[in-house]
Design a protein around this motif. Structure first.
Motif, PDB file in Angstrom:
ATOM      1  N   GLY A  67       0.801  -1.216   0.000  1.00  0.00           N
ATOM      2  CA  GLY A  67       0.000   0.000   0.000  1.00  0.00           C
ATOM      3  C   GLY A  67       0.833   1.264   0.000  1.00  0.00           C
ATOM      4  N   MET A  68       2.131   1.127   0.188  1.00  0.00           N
ATOM      5  CA  MET A  68       3.031   2.278   0.161  1.00  0.00           C
ATOM      6  C   MET A  68       3.433   2.592  -1.274  1.00  0.00           C
ATOM      7  SD  MET A  68       6.846   2.632   1.880  1.00  0.00           S
ATOM      8  CE  MET A  68       6.282   2.861   3.563  1.00  0.00           C
ATOM      9  N   ASP A  69       3.687   3.852  -1.554  1.00  0.00           N
ATOM     10  CA  ASP A  69       4.221   4.270  -2.847  1.00  0.00           C
ATOM     11  C   ASP A  69       5.381   3.361  -3.250  1.00  0.00           C
ATOM     12  OD1 ASP A  69       4.751   6.532  -4.951  1.00  0.00           O
ATOM     13  OD2 ASP A  69       6.671   6.192  -3.954  1.00  0.00           O
ATOM     14  N   GLY A  70       5.359   2.873  -4.500  1.00  0.00           N
ATOM     15  CA  GLY A  70       6.353   1.903  -4.935  1.00  0.00           C
ATOM     16  C   GLY A  70       7.782   2.395  -4.822  1.00  0.00           C
ATOM     17  N   THR A  75      13.014   2.241  -1.791  1.00  0.00           N
ATOM     18  CA  THR A  75      14.035   2.953  -1.026  1.00  0.00           C
ATOM     19  C   THR A  75      14.208   2.336   0.356  1.00  0.00           C
ATOM     20  OG1 THR A  75      13.591   5.010  -2.207  1.00  0.00           O
ATOM     21  CG2 THR A  75      14.692   5.195  -0.080  1.00  0.00           C
ATOM     22  N   GLN A  76      13.096   1.922   0.967  1.00  0.00           N
ATOM     23  CA  GLN A  76      13.180   1.328   2.303  1.00  0.00           C
ATOM     24  C   GLN A  76      13.764  -0.078   2.270  1.00  0.00           C
ATOM     25  OE1 GLN A  76      10.182   1.711   5.209  1.00  0.00           O
ATOM     26  NE2 GLN A  76       9.433   3.694   4.492  1.00  0.00           N
ATOM     27  N   SER A  81      20.545   1.594  -2.925  1.00  0.00           N
ATOM     28  CA  SER A  81      20.534   1.074  -4.296  1.00  0.00           C
ATOM     29  C   SER A  81      20.496   2.232  -5.287  1.00  0.00           C
ATOM     30  CB  SER A  81      19.310   0.177  -4.509  1.00  0.00           C
ATOM     31  OG  SER A  81      18.114   0.918  -4.317  1.00  0.00           O
ATOM     32  N   PRO A  82      21.072   2.045  -6.474  1.00  0.00           N
ATOM     33  CA  PRO A  82      21.083   3.126  -7.465  1.00  0.00           C
ATOM     34  C   PRO A  82      19.667   3.532  -7.875  1.00  0.00           C
ATOM     35  CG  PRO A  82      22.597   1.360  -8.078  1.00  0.00           C
ATOM     36  CD  PRO A  82      21.770   0.838  -6.947  1.00  0.00           C
ATOM     37  N   LYS A  83      19.482   4.812  -8.095  1.00  0.00           N
ATOM     38  CA  LYS A  83      18.176   5.317  -8.510  1.00  0.00           C
ATOM     39  C   LYS A  83      17.748   4.701  -9.833  1.00  0.00           C
ATOM     40  CE  LYS A  83      15.661   9.654  -9.245  1.00  0.00           C
ATOM     41  NZ  LYS A  83      15.769  11.141  -9.241  1.00  0.00           N
TER      42      LYS A  83
END
Length: 250
Positions: A67-70, A75-76, A81-83
């Motif tokens: 349910g969290m923004d992908g 990021t969590q 990790s690279p963008k």
């Protein structure tokens, strides 16, 4: 099943009566996991996406952030990790879900009947979902509610998904809620958090496999088993108030 106990934490909003939520004039719904049974397909798709990029993440770990923004979820789970990798993972997951899972997603029982009941009571209905418009179109069709929705806010309308309030605020503007009392029904703690940030009363359903205590702690004023149980609660509330329930449209 309905859990009536209100949370006592900082997000608690005690209503003047147990069924005050039913008198809201605007009902906003999350979609995936709330109206359609998309939680487990989405989690499996994400697990396969992580594996494709060489990461071993369990379904249990993924569900904690469901349910969290992908982008925020990545990021969590993959700090540092690279963008570019996170961007590629988002694109891969979306494509993989459409190819392997989307056509199999079905609506929960009772969704159309619930929406018909609300429309019969002259309530406004809006959707606030992080999914894209093509996915949403499929969900509207399988739930049979295309003609029962007054306004939509979706992932393509905002830069930040839940728990940011952006998509809820888009839905509120488009449904022209103004100062009318509004509630948001969702299946995850992030739905509740987004609702509270948008000054909307959160309600919960257990269809996303989060526990009732978890949803109450996140701020939900009440929790039901599923949309059909919420419909039953509306009918019971009308009976207690001595009001005849509106007949559903055929």
């Amino acid at each position: 099943m309905v859990v009536r106990k209100l949370p006592s934490g900082p997000h608690s909003r005690r209503a003047p009566s147990e069924d005050a939520w039913a008198r809201a004039e605007v009902f906003i719904f999350d979609v995936e996991g709330t109206l359609v049974d998309a939680m487990m397909p989405t989690l499996r798709c994400w697990r396969e996406t992580f594996a494709h990029f060489g990461h071993d993440v369990s379904l249990a770990e993924l569900h904690l952030l469901a349910g969290m923004d992908g982008g925020e979820m990545l990021t969590q789970l993959l700090p540092g990790s690279p963008k570019t990798e996170r961007k590629d993972m988002l694109a891969y997951q979306g494509k993989h879900f459409r190819e392997e899972y989307l056509s199999h997603v079905r609506a929960f029982p009772g969704v159309r009947a619930l929406f018909e009941e609300l429309k019969g009571r002259q309530r406004k209905i809006a959707l606030a979902t992080d999914c894209d418009k093509d996915q949403l179109g499929h969900y509207l069709r399988v739930a049979g509610i295309e003609n029962l929705v007054d306004a939509i806010g979706c992932g393509e309308d905002v830069k930040r998904g839940k728990p940011a309030p952006d998509v809820v605020e888009v839905a509120l503007r488009r449904v022209r809620a103004g100062r009318k009392p509004a509630v948001l029904i969702g299946d995850t703690p992030f739905d509740a958090q987004a609702a509270l940030k948008a000054a909307v009363t959160p309600l919960g359903v257990l269809t996303g496999h989060f526990s009732a205590p978890a949803l109450l702690e996140a701020g939900c004023h009440a929790v039901w088993r599923d949309p059909a149980a919420l419909h039953e609660a509306l009918l019971e509330g009308a009976e207690r108030a001595g009001e005849p329930a509106e007949a559903s449209a055929a």
